[in-house]
Motif scaffolding. Structure first.
Motif, mmCIF file in Angstrom:
data_model
loop_
_atom_site.group_PDB
_atom_site.id
_atom_site.type_symbol
_atom_site.label_atom_id
_atom_site.label_comp_id
_atom_site.label_asym_id
_atom_site.label_seq_id
_atom_site.Cartn_x
_atom_site.Cartn_y
_atom_site.Cartn_z
ATOM 1 N N ASN B 77 0.829 -1.199 0.000
ATOM 2 C CA ASN B 77 0.000 0.000 0.000
ATOM 3 C C ASN B 77 0.868 1.256 0.000
ATOM 4 O OD1 ASN B 77 -2.247 1.623 0.262
ATOM 5 N ND2 ASN B 77 -2.253 1.484 2.508
ATOM 6 N N ARG B 79 2.119 4.923 -0.356
ATOM 7 C CA ARG B 79 1.477 6.244 -0.398
ATOM 8 C C ARG B 79 2.450 7.322 -0.860
ATOM 9 N NH1 ARG B 79 -3.928 5.439 -0.315
ATOM 10 N NH2 ARG B 79 -4.365 3.703 1.084
ATOM 11 N N ASP B 100 -2.934 5.045 -6.051
ATOM 12 C CA ASP B 100 -2.897 5.131 -4.592
ATOM 13 C C ASP B 100 -1.740 5.984 -4.081
ATOM 14 O OD1 ASP B 100 -5.089 3.551 -4.531
ATOM 15 O OD2 ASP B 100 -4.033 1.709 -3.961
ATOM 16 N N GLU B 102 0.158 9.073 -3.194
ATOM 17 C CA GLU B 102 -0.332 10.427 -2.919
ATOM 18 C C GLU B 102 0.733 11.489 -3.159
ATOM 19 O OE1 GLU B 102 -1.496 9.808 1.094
ATOM 20 O OE2 GLU B 102 -3.190 8.522 0.531
#
Lengths: 288, 288
Positions: B77, B79, B100, B102
């Motif tokens: 995951n 970021r 995903d 950022e």
């Protein structure tokens, strides 16, 4: 003074490799082609035919092991093998590691390539004295045509589709090889670079689709070949023909070969060799 | 008249690539290095820094996709990402495909590489306008040092260990990157050719062993790089750190990315990239 060899390859004309050379070891013009052996600064000795790099001591194993062991391990029980081309002897050397092979035939059109390799590339031309090896200095296409149902493995260790090897990139040759294979037999042929020679590769896959029941393309990494890689067609005869993945580890473990026999091949590189880059996966439509 | 570019690379001094060139598009000497953009006959436009090929339109995707997507898919995951070097923008372009993410930071020491790439290599420098991308024209080693616990991915898209990028091949930098990663974060660094630069690779793996809990080496095939291939270290932070294989297909299928996003990467090439040739499997002693 610096000496540099610059490759002159029609199918990679605008992107060429240069190798620094220490000396020329041998140079002749045979009945078929120019033959040179050079001592390079980085790649050891190098065999050059008609200004095209055939093999170097530095990276020859990555080519010879992969053209030989991928089909040899994919076949359940190969007894007879034919190498077409391959006069440097590297493919023969790898096949000789398979003790179950009873007959290993080399059909090389140019006897001088074998003789020069024996004299100047002894680490590659290392297995011509193996009693299972027989050399025939004849046209490979005609040889395949005249020997039906004879071989479990046919390995086409050829130069490029320009010059003496052009016939080995033709449809008739792929049909002859099919006839020359026994049921369950495998044909593996030198099939260029997936980035640079997609047209050639697709044509060979189309021949494969026409005659063979199992069809794949795999590749290996050879720094001195154009673009640093080279591929092979993998075509097999018979609906229940060999699969290059099934039982691979089992066959390897049950063979007499050990990790010491290899510098490139292992079960991981064997399987990885079949992974096609995304831009080429549409060629999988020819696979079966 | 024929124009040829000949690469001049200290770590491949006796084996060099020549590309036929149609014209020089841009040429300057920046504060840090020579910067040239050439139009080649075969490889499209090419960025050259200090006479060394950085990237060509022909094969850049095989490098940029593999430095970016292998760690991006291996991380559960991600970021935040940092690219060190990579001023041509190709690695940024690939990271931007991961919705995903950022924040995507680029730390490139030479602002002129970014500016020249934006002007002359628009298909590579394609994502600098993505609102998640921020560029910092600073020393990458210092940047990592000054940003602890900040990034899920750090990708070191550097030139070779000669010239401005030398510090990126030092132990202190690998320690700084570890500190700059968040738990579970991944560092991937450009790590040369397994045939030709084993000494460099082994040194980087030793740094990895010193600081990181998960360690691998993988490679991709780039015809215009020395020997036609280039590798990457894959180091991760944390005992339960990312594994590059587990859940790969699942993560890909659940992502917004599709086959259309890739020219090289796919689950098969991702996995195949980790297969080491037999001559290099002893380096697996550094893996974990």
């Amino acid at each position: 003074m610096e000496l540099w060899f610059t490759e002159n390859l029609e199918i990679a004309a605008d992107m060429r490799l240069q190798l620094r050379v220490q000396r020329t070891i041998h140079s002749e013009v045979s009945e078929y082609q120019k033959i040179d052996v050079l001592e390079t600064a980085y790649c050891g000795r190098m065999l050059v035919l008609d200004d095209v790099i055939m093999t170097t001591e530095f990276d020859e194993f990555a080519y010879h092991e992969m053209i030989a062991h991928v089909p040899a391990f994919a076949h359940a029980n190969p007894r007879t093998a034919l190498v077409i081309g391959g006069g440097d002897g590297g493919t023969i050397r790898e096949l000789c590691k398979h003790k179950d092979l009873e007959e290993i035939h080399l059909c090389e059109i140019d006897r001088r390539v074998v003789e020069v390799s024996k004299e100047h590339l002894p680490s590659i031309a290392a297995s011509f004295d193996d009693p299972r090896v027989k050399c025939f200095y004849e046209d490979g296409a005609r040889w395949a045509d005249e020997h039906p149902e004879t071989y479990d493995l046919i390995l086409v260790d050829s130069s490029d589709p320009v010059g003496p090897a052009a016939v080995l990139f033709g449809e008739a040759f792929y049909e002859s090889c099919y006839a020359s294979l026994r049921e369950g037999g495998i044909l593996a042929t030198q099939a260029e670079n997936i980035y640079m020679h997609r047209d050639i590769i697709e044509r060979l896959l189309q021949y494969g689709e026409k005659f063979y029941q199992r069809r794949f393309y795999y590749n290996t990494r050879v720094p001195t070949y154009p673009g640093g890689m080279i591929g092979f067609t993998f075509f097999a005869k018979g609906q229940n023909g060999p699969d290059p993945f099934i039982n691979l580890e089992k066959r390897y473990n049950e063979s007499e070969l050990t990790a010491q026999d290899f510098r490139f091949w292992n079960p991981a590189t064997h399987k990885a060799a079949f992974a096609l880059p995304a831009f080429a996966t549409d060629l999988e439509k020819y696979f079966a």
